[in-house]
Design a protein around this motif. Sequence first.
Motif, PDB file in Angstrom:
ATOM      1  N   TYR A   1       0.469   1.291  26.750  1.00 40.03           N
ATOM      2  CA  TYR A   1       1.712   0.513  26.806  1.00 40.03           C
ATOM      3  C   TYR A   1       2.329   0.392  25.413  1.00 40.03           C
ATOM      4  O   TYR A   1       3.550   0.508  25.255  1.00 40.03           O
ATOM      5  N   LEU A   2       1.496   0.146  24.399  1.00 38.56           N
ATOM      6  CA  LEU A   2       1.996   0.051  23.023  1.00 38.56           C
ATOM      7  C   LEU A   2       2.645   1.367  22.601  1.00 38.56           C
ATOM      8  O   LEU A   2       3.739   1.386  22.044  1.00 38.56           O
ATOM      9  N   ARG A   3       1.963   2.472  22.878  1.00 37.45           N
ATOM     10  CA  ARG A   3       2.472   3.795  22.497  1.00 37.45           C
ATOM     11  C   ARG A   3       3.779   4.111  23.245  1.00 37.45           C
ATOM     12  O   ARG A   3       4.734   4.615  22.661  1.00 37.45           O
ATOM     13  N   TRP A   4       3.825   3.808  24.528  1.00 35.30           N
ATOM     14  CA  TRP A   4       5.007   4.066  25.352  1.00 35.30           C
ATOM     15  C   TRP A   4       6.225   3.320  24.813  1.00 35.30           C
ATOM     16  O   TRP A   4       7.304   3.892  24.667  1.00 35.30           O
ATOM     17  N   ARG A   5       6.050   2.026  24.504  1.00 36.14           N
ATOM     18  CA  ARG A   5       7.178   1.237  24.023  1.00 36.14           C
ATOM     19  C   ARG A   5       7.612   1.680  22.629  1.00 36.14           C
ATOM     20  O   ARG A   5       8.804   1.745  22.335  1.00 36.14           O
TER      21      ARG A   5
ATOM     22  N   PRO B   1     -13.555  -2.398  26.947  1.00 40.71           N
ATOM     23  CA  PRO B   1     -13.466  -0.956  27.215  1.00 40.71           C
ATOM     24  C   PRO B   1     -12.564  -0.614  28.406  1.00 40.71           C
ATOM     25  O   PRO B   1     -11.914   0.428  28.403  1.00 40.71           O
ATOM     26  N   ALA B   2     -12.476  -1.483  29.389  1.00 45.06           N
ATOM     27  CA  ALA B   2     -11.595  -1.212  30.539  1.00 45.06           C
ATOM     28  C   ALA B   2     -10.138  -1.553  30.237  1.00 45.06           C
ATOM     29  O   ALA B   2      -9.227  -0.858  30.696  1.00 45.06           O
ATOM     30  N   ALA B   3      -9.899  -2.604  29.460  1.00 41.08           N
ATOM     31  CA  ALA B   3      -8.535  -3.048  29.195  1.00 41.08           C
ATOM     32  C   ALA B   3      -7.871  -2.285  28.058  1.00 41.08           C
ATOM     33  O   ALA B   3      -6.641  -2.134  28.054  1.00 41.08           O
ATOM     34  N   GLU B   4      -8.640  -1.811  27.094  1.00 42.40           N
ATOM     35  CA  GLU B   4      -8.052  -1.188  25.907  1.00 42.40           C
ATOM     36  C   GLU B   4      -7.189   0.034  26.204  1.00 42.40           C
ATOM     37  O   GLU B   4      -6.061   0.113  25.692  1.00 42.40           O
ATOM     38  N   PRO B   5      -7.632   1.012  27.000  1.00 45.74           N
ATOM     39  CA  PRO B   5      -6.789   2.203  27.212  1.00 45.74           C
ATOM     40  C   PRO B   5      -5.396   1.903  27.759  1.00 45.74           C
ATOM     41  O   PRO B   5      -4.409   2.397  27.203  1.00 45.74           O
ATOM     42  N   PRO B   6      -5.253   1.079  28.813  1.00 48.95           N
ATOM     43  CA  PRO B   6      -3.885   0.835  29.271  1.00 48.95           C
ATOM     44  C   PRO B   6      -3.054   0.049  28.250  1.00 48.95           C
ATOM     45  O   PRO B   6      -1.855   0.301  28.104  1.00 48.95           O
TER      46      PRO B   6
ATOM     47  N   ALA C   1     -12.243  -5.249  19.804  1.00 46.52           N
ATOM     48  CA  ALA C   1     -12.234  -6.276  20.843  1.00 46.52           C
ATOM     49  C   ALA C   1     -11.110  -7.295  20.670  1.00 46.52           C
ATOM     50  O   ALA C   1     -10.559  -7.786  21.644  1.00 46.52           O
ATOM     51  N   ASP C   2     -10.746  -7.576  19.412  1.00 48.67           N
ATOM     52  CA  ASP C   2      -9.771  -8.635  19.182  1.00 48.67           C
ATOM     53  C   ASP C   2      -8.593  -8.239  18.293  1.00 48.67           C
ATOM     54  O   ASP C   2      -7.831  -9.102  17.860  1.00 48.67           O
ATOM     55  N   HIS C   3      -8.431  -6.961  18.015  1.00 49.11           N
ATOM     56  CA  HIS C   3      -7.287  -6.554  17.201  1.00 49.11           C
ATOM     57  C   HIS C   3      -6.930  -5.091  17.400  1.00 49.11           C
ATOM     58  O   HIS C   3      -7.694  -4.328  17.969  1.00 49.11           O
ATOM     59  N   VAL C   4      -5.733  -4.748  16.908  1.00 48.52           N
ATOM     60  CA  VAL C   4      -5.180  -3.399  17.051  1.00 48.52           C
ATOM     61  C   VAL C   4      -4.792  -2.864  15.678  1.00 48.52           C
ATOM     62  O   VAL C   4      -4.282  -3.617  14.841  1.00 48.52           O
ATOM     63  N   HIS C   5      -5.055  -1.579  15.456  1.00 47.91           N
ATOM     64  CA  HIS C   5      -4.552  -0.854  14.288  1.00 47.91           C
ATOM     65  C   HIS C   5      -3.541   0.163  14.802  1.00 47.91           C
ATOM     66  O   HIS C   5      -3.818   0.896  15.761  1.00 47.91           O
ATOM     67  N   PHE C   6      -2.380   0.222  14.158  1.00 48.63           N
ATOM     68  CA  PHE C   6      -1.266   1.017  14.644  1.00 48.63           C
ATOM     69  C   PHE C   6      -0.635   1.703  13.435  1.00 48.63           C
ATOM     70  O   PHE C   6      -0.187   1.029  12.511  1.00 48.63           O
ATOM     71  N   VAL C   7      -0.615   3.024  13.421  1.00 47.51           N
ATOM     72  CA  VAL C   7       0.004   3.767  12.323  1.00 47.51           C
ATOM     73  C   VAL C   7       1.201   4.526  12.891  1.00 47.51           C
ATOM     74  O   VAL C   7       1.056   5.312  13.827  1.00 47.51           O
ATOM     75  N   ALA C   8       2.378   4.251  12.315  1.00 46.95           N
ATOM     76  CA  ALA C   8       3.602   4.839  12.861  1.00 46.95           C
ATOM     77  C   ALA C   8       4.701   4.868  11.814  1.00 46.95           C
ATOM     78  O   ALA C   8       4.621   4.186  10.789  1.00 46.95           O
ATOM     79  N   THR C   9       5.707   5.667  12.101  1.00 39.95           N
ATOM     80  CA  THR C   9       6.975   5.547  11.398  1.00 39.95           C
ATOM     81  C   THR C   9       7.885   4.742  12.315  1.00 39.95           C
ATOM     82  O   THR C   9       7.802   4.854  13.545  1.00 39.95           O
ATOM     83  N   ILE C  10       8.720   3.932  11.728  1.00 42.99           N
ATOM     84  CA  ILE C  10       9.632   3.083  12.482  1.00 42.99           C
ATOM     85  C   ILE C  10      11.050   3.439  12.056  1.00 42.99           C
ATOM     86  O   ILE C  10      11.315   3.552  10.854  1.00 42.99           O
ATOM     87  N   PRO C  11      11.949   3.638  12.998  1.00 44.56           N
ATOM     88  CA  PRO C  11      13.326   3.955  12.613  1.00 44.56           C
ATOM     89  C   PRO C  11      13.889   2.879  11.682  1.00 44.56           C
ATOM     90  O   PRO C  11      13.653   1.685  11.902  1.00 44.56           O
TER      91      PRO C  11
ATOM     92  N   ALA D   1      -1.495   7.131  14.823  1.00 40.56           N
ATOM     93  CA  ALA D   1      -2.837   6.649  15.149  1.00 40.56           C
ATOM     94  C   ALA D   1      -2.699   5.289  15.802  1.00 40.56           C
ATOM     95  O   ALA D   1      -1.832   4.496  15.443  1.00 40.56           O
ATOM     96  N   LEU D   2      -3.573   5.039  16.753  1.00 40.51           N
ATOM     97  CA  LEU D   2      -3.559   3.773  17.466  1.00 40.51           C
ATOM     98  C   LEU D   2      -4.969   3.536  17.978  1.00 40.51           C
ATOM     99  O   LEU D   2      -5.528   4.383  18.674  1.00 40.51           O
ATOM    100  N   SER D   3      -5.551   2.420  17.588  1.00 41.38           N
ATOM    101  CA  SER D   3      -6.897   2.109  18.064  1.00 41.38           C
ATOM    102  C   SER D   3      -7.058   0.605  18.140  1.00 41.38           C
ATOM    103  O   SER D   3      -6.308  -0.152  17.536  1.00 41.38           O
ATOM    104  N   GLY D   4      -8.046   0.202  18.889  1.00 40.45           N
ATOM    105  CA  GLY D   4      -8.284  -1.220  19.050  1.00 40.45           C
ATOM    106  C   GLY D   4      -9.743  -1.555  18.877  1.00 40.45           C
ATOM    107  O   GLY D   4     -10.618  -0.700  19.007  1.00 40.45           O
TER     108      GLY D   4
END
Length: 103
Positions: free
Chosen positions: A32-36, A23-28, A51-61, A46-49
């Motif tokens: 960082y993922l969103r910023w990059r 819970p402390a590490a996930e927000p930063p 304990a051991d994985h990330v889900h990331f929904v995006a369009t990519i150029p 959408a972006l969520s995590g």
Amino acid sequence: MPYCQLYYHLVWTTRDRIPLLTPAAEPPILDYLRWRAAGLGAAVFALSGAADHVHFVATIPPRLAVAAFIAQVQSSAASRFNRRAPEEPLAWADDYGALTFDG
């Protein structure tokens, strides 16, 4: 100018599925993922995590390969997080899942 509208649901894990996204590490880390991603020209929907994985929904150029995009956002997030919290270094697994879907 070409038109491209591709939506990706990307999923990846921490190395060895170690539960580093506390819970402390996930927000930063997610910040960082969103910023990059934004810096690479992606639109993050959408972006969520867990304990051991990330889900990331995006369009990519279209100028970026999916693998290159994931490598860059993972690398940037781990590097920035590890400078902030070197006692619990973040590392990502090499594999990932990438699914496309209709907007």
